[in-house]
Design a protein around this motif. Sequence first.
Motif, PDB file in Angstrom:
ATOM      1  N   PRO A   9      29.958  -0.733 -64.669  1.00  0.00           N
ATOM      2  CA  PRO A   9      29.204  -1.872 -65.074  1.00  0.00           C
ATOM      3  C   PRO A   9      28.321  -3.067 -64.250  1.00  0.00           C
ATOM      4  O   PRO A   9      27.988  -2.387 -63.022  1.00  0.00           O
ATOM      5  CB  PRO A   9      30.250  -3.036 -64.282  1.00  0.00           C
ATOM      6  N   VAL A  10      27.558  -3.767 -65.352  1.00  0.00           N
ATOM      7  CA  VAL A  10      26.091  -4.646 -64.643  1.00  0.00           C
ATOM      8  C   VAL A  10      26.117  -5.940 -65.032  1.00  0.00           C
ATOM      9  O   VAL A  10      25.070  -6.439 -65.302  1.00  0.00           O
ATOM     10  CB  VAL A  10      24.865  -3.435 -65.903  1.00  0.00           C
ATOM     11  N   ALA A  11      26.987  -6.684 -65.014  1.00  0.00           N
ATOM     12  CA  ALA A  11      27.264  -7.195 -65.473  1.00  0.00           C
ATOM     13  C   ALA A  11      26.723  -8.718 -65.193  1.00  0.00           C
ATOM     14  O   ALA A  11      26.721 -10.623 -65.168  1.00  0.00           O
ATOM     15  CB  ALA A  11      28.680  -7.911 -66.836  1.00  0.00           C
ATOM     16  N   GLY A  12      27.316  -8.317 -63.808  1.00  0.00           N
ATOM     17  CA  GLY A  12      26.982 -10.056 -62.520  1.00  0.00           C
ATOM     18  C   GLY A  12      25.489 -10.091 -62.452  1.00  0.00           C
ATOM     19  O   GLY A  12      25.123  -9.851 -62.929  1.00  0.00           O
ATOM     20  N   LEU A  13      25.639 -11.534 -61.272  1.00  0.00           N
ATOM     21  CA  LEU A  13      24.380 -12.150 -61.350  1.00  0.00           C
ATOM     22  C   LEU A  13      23.362 -12.023 -60.781  1.00  0.00           C
ATOM     23  O   LEU A  13      22.441 -12.484 -60.622  1.00  0.00           O
ATOM     24  CB  LEU A  13      24.740 -13.970 -61.273  1.00  0.00           C
ATOM     25  N   GLY A  14      24.104 -11.208 -59.393  1.00  0.00           N
ATOM     26  CA  GLY A  14      23.271 -11.145 -58.400  1.00  0.00           C
ATOM     27  C   GLY A  14      22.953 -12.293 -58.186  1.00  0.00           C
ATOM     28  O   GLY A  14      21.814 -11.937 -57.324  1.00  0.00           O
ATOM     29  N   THR A  15      23.300 -13.229 -57.256  1.00  0.00           N
ATOM     30  CA  THR A  15      22.999 -13.697 -57.108  1.00  0.00           C
ATOM     31  C   THR A  15      22.878 -14.219 -55.520  1.00  0.00           C
ATOM     32  O   THR A  15      21.445 -14.958 -55.010  1.00  0.00           O
ATOM     33  CB  THR A  15      24.469 -15.528 -56.664  1.00  0.00           C
ATOM     34  N   ARG A  16      22.544 -12.712 -54.770  1.00  0.00           N
ATOM     35  CA  ARG A  16      22.544 -12.844 -53.914  1.00  0.00           C
ATOM     36  C   ARG A  16      20.866 -11.972 -53.611  1.00  0.00           C
ATOM     37  O   ARG A  16      20.048 -11.877 -52.925  1.00  0.00           O
ATOM     38  CB  ARG A  16      23.392 -11.662 -52.619  1.00  0.00           C
ATOM     39  N   LYS A  26      19.250  -7.367 -61.350  1.00  0.00           N
ATOM     40  CA  LYS A  26      19.567  -7.105 -60.416  1.00  0.00           C
ATOM     41  C   LYS A  26      19.604  -5.083 -60.468  1.00  0.00           C
ATOM     42  O   LYS A  26      18.856  -4.384 -60.088  1.00  0.00           O
ATOM     43  CB  LYS A  26      20.684  -7.574 -59.115  1.00  0.00           C
ATOM     44  N   GLU A  27      20.640  -4.797 -61.665  1.00  0.00           N
ATOM     45  CA  GLU A  27      20.289  -3.256 -62.016  1.00  0.00           C
ATOM     46  C   GLU A  27      19.083  -2.635 -62.261  1.00  0.00           C
ATOM     47  O   GLU A  27      18.962  -0.992 -61.817  1.00  0.00           O
ATOM     48  CB  GLU A  27      21.429  -2.969 -62.100  1.00  0.00           C
ATOM     49  N   GLN A 103      30.758  -8.737 -71.638  1.00  0.00           N
ATOM     50  CA  GLN A 103      31.449  -9.174 -70.192  1.00  0.00           C
ATOM     51  C   GLN A 103      31.863 -10.577 -70.730  1.00  0.00           C
ATOM     52  O   GLN A 103      30.112 -11.308 -70.035  1.00  0.00           O
ATOM     53  CB  GLN A 103      31.843  -9.067 -68.627  1.00  0.00           C
ATOM     54  N   GLY A 108      34.982 -11.164 -62.901  1.00  0.00           N
ATOM     55  CA  GLY A 108      35.604 -10.204 -61.577  1.00  0.00           C
ATOM     56  C   GLY A 108      35.631  -8.440 -62.130  1.00  0.00           C
ATOM     57  O   GLY A 108      35.176  -8.633 -63.216  1.00  0.00           O
ATOM     58  N   LEU A 109      35.099  -7.807 -61.524  1.00  0.00           N
ATOM     59  CA  LEU A 109      35.122  -6.398 -60.987  1.00  0.00           C
ATOM     60  C   LEU A 109      36.020  -5.868 -62.400  1.00  0.00           C
ATOM     61  O   LEU A 109      35.584  -5.332 -63.591  1.00  0.00           O
ATOM     62  CB  LEU A 109      34.059  -5.925 -60.422  1.00  0.00           C
ATOM     63  N   ALA A 112      35.893  -6.414 -65.877  1.00  0.00           N
ATOM     64  CA  ALA A 112      34.653  -6.026 -66.424  1.00  0.00           C
ATOM     65  C   ALA A 112      34.752  -4.730 -66.704  1.00  0.00           C
ATOM     66  O   ALA A 112      34.624  -3.939 -67.803  1.00  0.00           O
ATOM     67  CB  ALA A 112      33.219  -6.196 -65.246  1.00  0.00           C
ATOM     68  N   ASP A 131      24.427  -0.665 -59.252  1.00  0.00           N
ATOM     69  CA  ASP A 131      24.224  -1.770 -58.362  1.00  0.00           C
ATOM     70  C   ASP A 131      23.549  -0.663 -57.002  1.00  0.00           C
ATOM     71  O   ASP A 131      23.367  -1.377 -56.346  1.00  0.00           O
ATOM     72  CB  ASP A 131      24.182  -2.931 -58.083  1.00  0.00           C
TER      73      ASP A 131
HETATM   74  P1  UTP Z   1      29.337  -7.925 -56.997  1.00  0.00           P
HETATM   75  O1  UTP Z   1      29.921  -8.698 -56.125  1.00  0.00           O
HETATM   76  O2  UTP Z   1      28.163  -6.935 -55.887  1.00  0.00           O
HETATM   77  O3  UTP Z   1      27.365  -8.106 -57.872  1.00  0.00           O
HETATM   78  O4  UTP Z   1      29.507  -6.562 -58.058  1.00  0.00           O
HETATM   79  P2  UTP Z   1      27.446  -9.989 -58.218  1.00  0.00           P
HETATM   80  O5  UTP Z   1      28.044 -10.300 -58.558  1.00  0.00           O
HETATM   81  O6  UTP Z   1      25.973  -9.277 -59.540  1.00  0.00           O
HETATM   82  O7  UTP Z   1      26.724 -10.227 -56.680  1.00  0.00           O
HETATM   83  P3  UTP Z   1      26.471 -11.408 -56.269  1.00  0.00           P
HETATM   84  O8  UTP Z   1      27.831 -12.128 -55.063  1.00  0.00           O
HETATM   85  O9  UTP Z   1      26.096 -12.975 -57.289  1.00  0.00           O
HETATM   86  O10 UTP Z   1      25.104 -11.259 -55.620  1.00  0.00           O
HETATM   87  C1  UTP Z   1      29.101  -4.663 -58.293  1.00  0.00           C
HETATM   88  C2  UTP Z   1      29.484  -4.465 -59.221  1.00  0.00           C
HETATM   89  O11 UTP Z   1      30.055  -5.168 -60.536  1.00  0.00           O
HETATM   90  C3  UTP Z   1      29.181  -6.031 -61.967  1.00  0.00           C
HETATM   91  C4  UTP Z   1      28.218  -6.330 -60.869  1.00  0.00           C
HETATM   92  O12 UTP Z   1      27.097  -6.039 -62.221  1.00  0.00           O
HETATM   93  C5  UTP Z   1      27.488  -5.176 -59.478  1.00  0.00           C
HETATM   94  O13 UTP Z   1      26.861  -4.096 -60.830  1.00  0.00           O
HETATM   95  N1  UTP Z   1      29.987  -6.708 -62.065  1.00  0.00           N
HETATM   96  C6  UTP Z   1      30.628  -7.932 -60.723  1.00  0.00           C
HETATM   97  C7  UTP Z   1      30.478  -6.743 -63.184  1.00  0.00           C
HETATM   98  O14 UTP Z   1      29.940  -6.222 -63.761  1.00  0.00           O
HETATM   99  N2  UTP Z   1      30.953  -8.464 -63.649  1.00  0.00           N
HETATM  100  C8  UTP Z   1      31.278  -9.348 -62.934  1.00  0.00           C
HETATM  101  O15 UTP Z   1      32.481  -9.944 -63.454  1.00  0.00           O
HETATM  102  C9  UTP Z   1      31.853  -8.753 -61.574  1.00  0.00           C
END
Ligand code: UTP
Length: 295
Positions: A9-16, A26-27, A103, A108-109, A112, A131
């Motif tokens: 899974p690499v779909a997260g926004l990486g907002t932190r 971020k990946e 996704q 959420g994970l 995903a 990540d």
């Molecule tokens: P994180 O919660 O650490 O990633 O998820 P995020 O959402 O990118 O972080 P912030 O809080 O916005 O900084 C851990 C892993 O799960 C993936 C993310 O890409 C990361 O590799 N993930 C998370 C998804 O693929 N989809 C989601 O809906 C959430």
Amino acid sequence: MDINIAVVPVAGLGTRLLPATKSQPKEMLPVGRKPVVQYVVEELTRMRMKRVLFITGPGKTSIENHFDLNEELIKELRESGKEELLEELEYERAPLQYFYTRQRELLGLGHAIQCAEPFVGNQPFVTALGDSIIGMQAKSDIVQRMIRCFTEHRASAVIAFERVPMEEIHRYGVAKPRSAGEVFEIEDLVEKPTRQEAASNLAIAARYVFAPEIFDAIRRTPPGKHGEIQITDAIRLLMKEGGKVFGVCLRADERRYDIGNFQAYFRAFVEFALEDEKQGPALRKHLEALLDHHP
Ligand code: UTP
């Protein structure tokens, strides 16, 4: 049992990690010489995975490009006499097939991972978060140990765990193990517990092996915090219904480098750069001099 599909899974926004992640995944941030997700794929290649399915989203196409053959670049390097740099592109020839699905809503994970169902079908699979690097230079066979545990115990799921300091326990999913040891059955999992609530210092560490029943469990898992479907909740549902879930501990030399926040990212970068064969020794001297002047 031959488990050779990995879901990443690499779909997260990486907002932190904003603003670094505003227009790049971020990946794809480098740790030392390579982007994080390349270490993940190198680990999976060593673990003899054959197919990797990335769960992606908008703004993640550079990940696809990174794992493609770039014939133009290869030609350019050959013609300009930079043959030695071709070695840096060896990873493009890993004996893996890459697949991508999106996704379409960031739910959420757990959600995903569910996106992988039509691809994975009715077989067990590995999940590796895109990540998190496991071990210096991704030298870890944790996935192999987890697959062994999965097969031996006919488990529904196996999770990797890292021992973390109790003052950081509130950031993680934490195990309540049934027994001590490097491999243990899990009685329960608690998401982000307080120090008092935590039954151990064992934190979930970015690698999983799942039986296909996880898909049905995810489907039946209601959204939790922020409307996200948590994979931990789906695993708890499996346990509640009699599924056996095991944990395998990372060894001390197999640390988890999760680059999800700047503190962890900076630390990971410095540690990998210090271990760099060519640049490490000079960087060490530089840092020592810097620190001598600014105690
Ligand atoms: P994180 O919660 O650490 O990633 O998820 P995020 O959402 O990118 O972080 P912030 O809080 O916005 O900084 C851990 C892993 O799960 C993936 C993310 O890409 C990361 O590799 N993930 C998370 C998804 O693929 N989809 C989601 O809906 C959430």
